[in-house]
Write an enzyme that holds these catalytic residues in place. Structure first.
Site, PDB file in Angstrom:
ATOM      1  N   LYS A 120      42.734 -39.302  14.292  1.00 49.09           N
ATOM      2  CA  LYS A 120      44.149 -39.371  14.670  1.00 49.09           C
ATOM      3  C   LYS A 120      44.454 -38.562  15.930  1.00 49.09           C
ATOM      4  O   LYS A 120      45.505 -38.759  16.535  1.00 49.09           O
ATOM      5  CB  LYS A 120      45.024 -38.918  13.510  1.00 49.09           C
ATOM      6  N   ASP A 121      43.561 -37.676  16.341  1.00 46.84           N
ATOM      7  CA  ASP A 121      43.746 -36.990  17.623  1.00 46.84           C
ATOM      8  C   ASP A 121      43.846 -38.003  18.758  1.00 46.84           C
ATOM      9  O   ASP A 121      44.622 -37.841  19.692  1.00 46.84           O
ATOM     10  CB  ASP A 121      42.549 -36.066  17.932  1.00 46.84           C
TER      11      ASP A 121
END
Ligand code: PMP
Length: 344
Positions: A48-49
């Site tokens: 999700k970064d």
């Protein structure tokens, strides 16, 4: 690899360019060669970064965001952590509307990362003004200079992986990848990665991993929303009770459904056999690979890439807690390694 630096300007410099690691013992009896794209190597310990950084930087490029503005999302999970991390470095306010079902640990972690957290009642309909969806929407409408990430319905979630995860896997496998196996939650990871890979080689087979209790697989097969598919399950981040707009069903060839119990055991097996301490959905992906191997999907020489979305440390009170496993009824064998029966 793009990043040959030894010293980095800040943590965001380390987003992406995660390693592809060969799996050995856990797949030793399977046909084909297996490689894990280990997203826990991102600085926020999950895939999700990439999504958070990409969506925020796109908004900056369009002039929608300037320092001091506000970023809003509805998750206590990995996306919340990543948005909070990006917000710190780039100087934004981060507001997360989360469900009261979220564990206190998760809420504390987000607050530690500077996020303002609104805890909203879990058991109200999505259109209730108190629901976390409605609270996020309201804050967004009332806050000038804010963006709402809305990861389940944001096409940029797909683009984030088209832009990074796909090209990385293509180059790491030197174009030899034959299969991609990836979990589908919002669908951003599998859709963006698959879209890129299939543009390079349309013969690459893309297999999504879904949970029993989720509508995604059935929707892929029938293009109809079948409510009967929906019931509670434990794995977080996999499957859904709605059809996410961030899933491109056309680039996914097939879905495999996995159970909570088998995925939990596969996650533990992954740690014990490969030394890879990964999240629950990485176990789900490995369980899918076991089922695919049994059904004869792979042959010698195939190069199968499986995405491991996050790190095991976020699941200490769940899959990696013997007590939790026992409480779920997931230990039915005397041979299972638990803290109690291990010999020191
Ligand atoms: N695994 C975990 C642990 C996740 O948090 C997510 C994201 N919801 C996924 C898998 C699925 O990724 P995506 O949302 O890109 O489909």
């Amino acid at each position: 690899m793009k990043n040959k630096k030894q010293v980095f300007d800040n943590v965001l410099d380390l987003v992406g360019n995660t390693p592809l690691i060969k799996l050995n013992r856990m797949v030793s009896n399977f046909k084909g060669n297996f490689y894990a794209k280990v997203e826990a190597f991102n600085p926020g310990h999950s895939s999700k970064d990439r999504t958070a950084l990409y969506i925020i930087e796109q908004a900056e490029k369009k002039g929608i965001l300037k320092p001091g503005d506000t970023i809003i999302e509805t998750t206590s999970g990995n996306t919340g952590f990543s948005i909070a991390m990006v917000s710190i470095i780039k100087g934004y306010e981060c507001i997360l509307a989360v469900s009261s079902k979220s564990s206190p640990d998760k809420i504390d972690m987000l607050k530690t990362m500077g996020a303002k957290v609104y805890v909203c009642p879990a058991h109200v309909p999505a259109d209730d003004p108190r629901s976390y969806y409605e609270v996020a929407k309201r804050i967004h409408e009332e806050t000038p200079g804010s963006i709402y990430i809305n990861q389940y319905f944001n096409e940029l979630n797909i683009d984030a992986h088209y832009d990074s995860t796909g090209p990385e896997i293509w180059s790491q496998t030197e174009g030899k990848i034959t299969h991609l196996v990836a979990c589908s939650g919002t669908g951003g990871t599998i859709s963006g990665t698959a879209r890129y890979l299939k543009e390079q080689n349309p013969n690459i087979k893309v297999i999504g991993v879904d949970a029993f209790g989720s509508v995604i697989k059935k929707y892929h097969e029938t293009r109809e929303f079948d409510e009967k598919e929906i019931y509670p399950y434990r794995i977080e981040g996999l499957g859904k009770n709605l059809i996410p707009g961030a899933t491109d069903f056309d680039v996914i060839d097939t879905f495999v459904k996995v159970t909570d119990e088998e995925s939990a055991h596969a996650a533990r097996e992954l740690a014990r056999t490969e030394g890879l301490f990964s999240g629950y959905t990485s176990g789900a992906a490995m369980q899918a690979i076991k089922q695919l191997d049994e059904s004869g999907e792979f042959k010698d020489g195939d190069q199968i890439v499986v995405i491991f979305p996050d790190h095991g440390s976020r699941y200490m009170s769940k899959v990696y807690s013997d007590k939790w496993m026992q409480d779920q009824g997931f230990f039915d064998s005397q041979n299972e390694v638990t803290a109690e029966n291990i010999q020191y």
